[in-house]
Scaffold this motif. Structure first.
Motif, PDB file in Angstrom:
ATOM      1  N   ALA A  43       0.829  -1.204   0.000  1.00 27.36           N
ATOM      2  CA  ALA A  43       0.000   0.000   0.000  1.00 27.36           C
ATOM      3  C   ALA A  43       0.863   1.253   0.000  1.00 27.36           C
ATOM      4  N   VAL A  44       1.938   1.253   0.775  1.00 27.08           N
ATOM      5  CA  VAL A  44       2.838   2.402   0.821  1.00 27.08           C
ATOM      6  C   VAL A  44       3.495   2.620  -0.537  1.00 27.08           C
ATOM      7  N   GLN A  45       3.874   1.545  -1.201  1.00 21.42           N
ATOM      8  CA  GLN A  45       4.503   1.653  -2.512  1.00 21.42           C
ATOM      9  C   GLN A  45       3.567   2.294  -3.531  1.00 21.42           C
ATOM     10  N   GLU A  46       2.258   2.104  -3.346  1.00 19.97           N
ATOM     11  CA  GLU A  46       1.277   2.648  -4.290  1.00 19.97           C
ATOM     12  C   GLU A  46       0.621   3.922  -3.773  1.00 19.97           C
ATOM     13  N   PHE A  47       1.135   4.478  -2.679  1.00 21.34           N
ATOM     14  CA  PHE A  47       0.597   5.737  -2.152  1.00 21.34           C
ATOM     15  C   PHE A  47       0.747   6.804  -3.234  1.00 21.34           C
TER      16      PHE A  47
END
Length: 262
Positions: A43-47
């Motif tokens: 999820a952080v990578q796709e923030f």
């Protein structure tokens, strides 16, 4: 992939319930290593970056931040977290933890969704709006999940919980990766991120924010509908302009809360 270990969470809720209710300066709890690590890292990578989505921008003396409540426009890895936050199992965990029955999630995530604060940003101490602008339900609970990997104490960004007389911050919560903060909301739940963020350029303070409501609330917590009510800290400068801005924000009509993302 399971985002949360519900067997673990229900055990945590039972174990932490009494501590939650007695916490000072108002009911709250903080949990580390809360979500599935692999899912949260994805999820952080796709923030989304500033250019990827239409962020709501707040840039005034009381708040400098960005917000994105339209979770249906987010990548799947992020959107799935918000769907899970509104699921029956997660609401059951919150009810067991807080003792608040009949919690109602908000499918439109008014004021919630993704929050983003850039270097120098802040959010002054405040009490949240107390009625949902469309459903007119009572706002009762905030849930914040932090997404900041390798976050250092020197970066700041602490969530501060202040006493009702605004004399001091009784609790400061560093926004560490996979840390979740849960707290009850009322006119006495004074909180914020009042110190300008000190992280390096190119980094930021990221979080997911979800709010929950009930149809009615304890009589002792009742008050007239209001928007976000900002408060002055003892160390804040004397300013008639700021005092007037705080008063103006706190007396906005309930109908105006649709544009209030605080």
């Amino acid at each position: 992939m399971e985002l949360f270990d519900y067997e673990k969470l229900m055990g945590l809720a039972e174990k932490t319930h009494s501590q939650y209710l007695s916490a000072s300066p108002f009911p709250h709890a903080v949990f580390d290593d809360f979500a599935n690590l692999e899912a949260l890292k994805r999820a952080v990578q796709e923030f989304p970056t500033l250019e990827k989505v239409a962020w709501y921008k707040y840039d005034n003396p009381l708040e400098r931040k960005l917000a994105m409540p339209h979770v249906d426009l987010l990548p799947t890895s992020l959107r799935m977290f918000f769907l899970e936050f509104n699921s029956g199992r997660f609401v059951q965990f919150l009810e067991k933890l807080t003792g608040i029955s009949g919690l109602i999630p908000d499918p439109k995530f008014n004021g919630g969704g993704l929050h983003l604060i850039l270097p120098g940003g802040k959010l002054d101490i405040h009490a949240d709006y107390n009625f949902h602008p469309e459903t007119k339900l009572d706002r009762r609970l905030n849930v914040l999940l932090y997404l900041n990997e390798n976050w250092k104490e020197t970066y700041g960004g602490h969530l501060e919980l202040w006493d009702s007389m605004m004399t001091k911050a009784e609790k400061k919560i560093l926004p560490l990766f996979n840390r979740m903060a849960v707290f009850s909301t009322s006119d006495g739940s004074l909180h914020g991120h009042p110190e300008p963020l000190n992280c390096p350029e190119g980094s930021s303070r990221k979080s997911m924010a979800v709010y929950y409501y009930t149809n009615g609330r304890p009589e002792a917590e009742l008050s007239a509908p209001h928007s976000t009510m900002f408060k002055k800290r003892p160390q804040d400068p004397e300013s008639q302009e700021l005092d007037e801005l705080r008063k103006k924000r706190g007396t906005r009509r309930v109908a105006d809360l649709k544009t209030d993302k605080s």
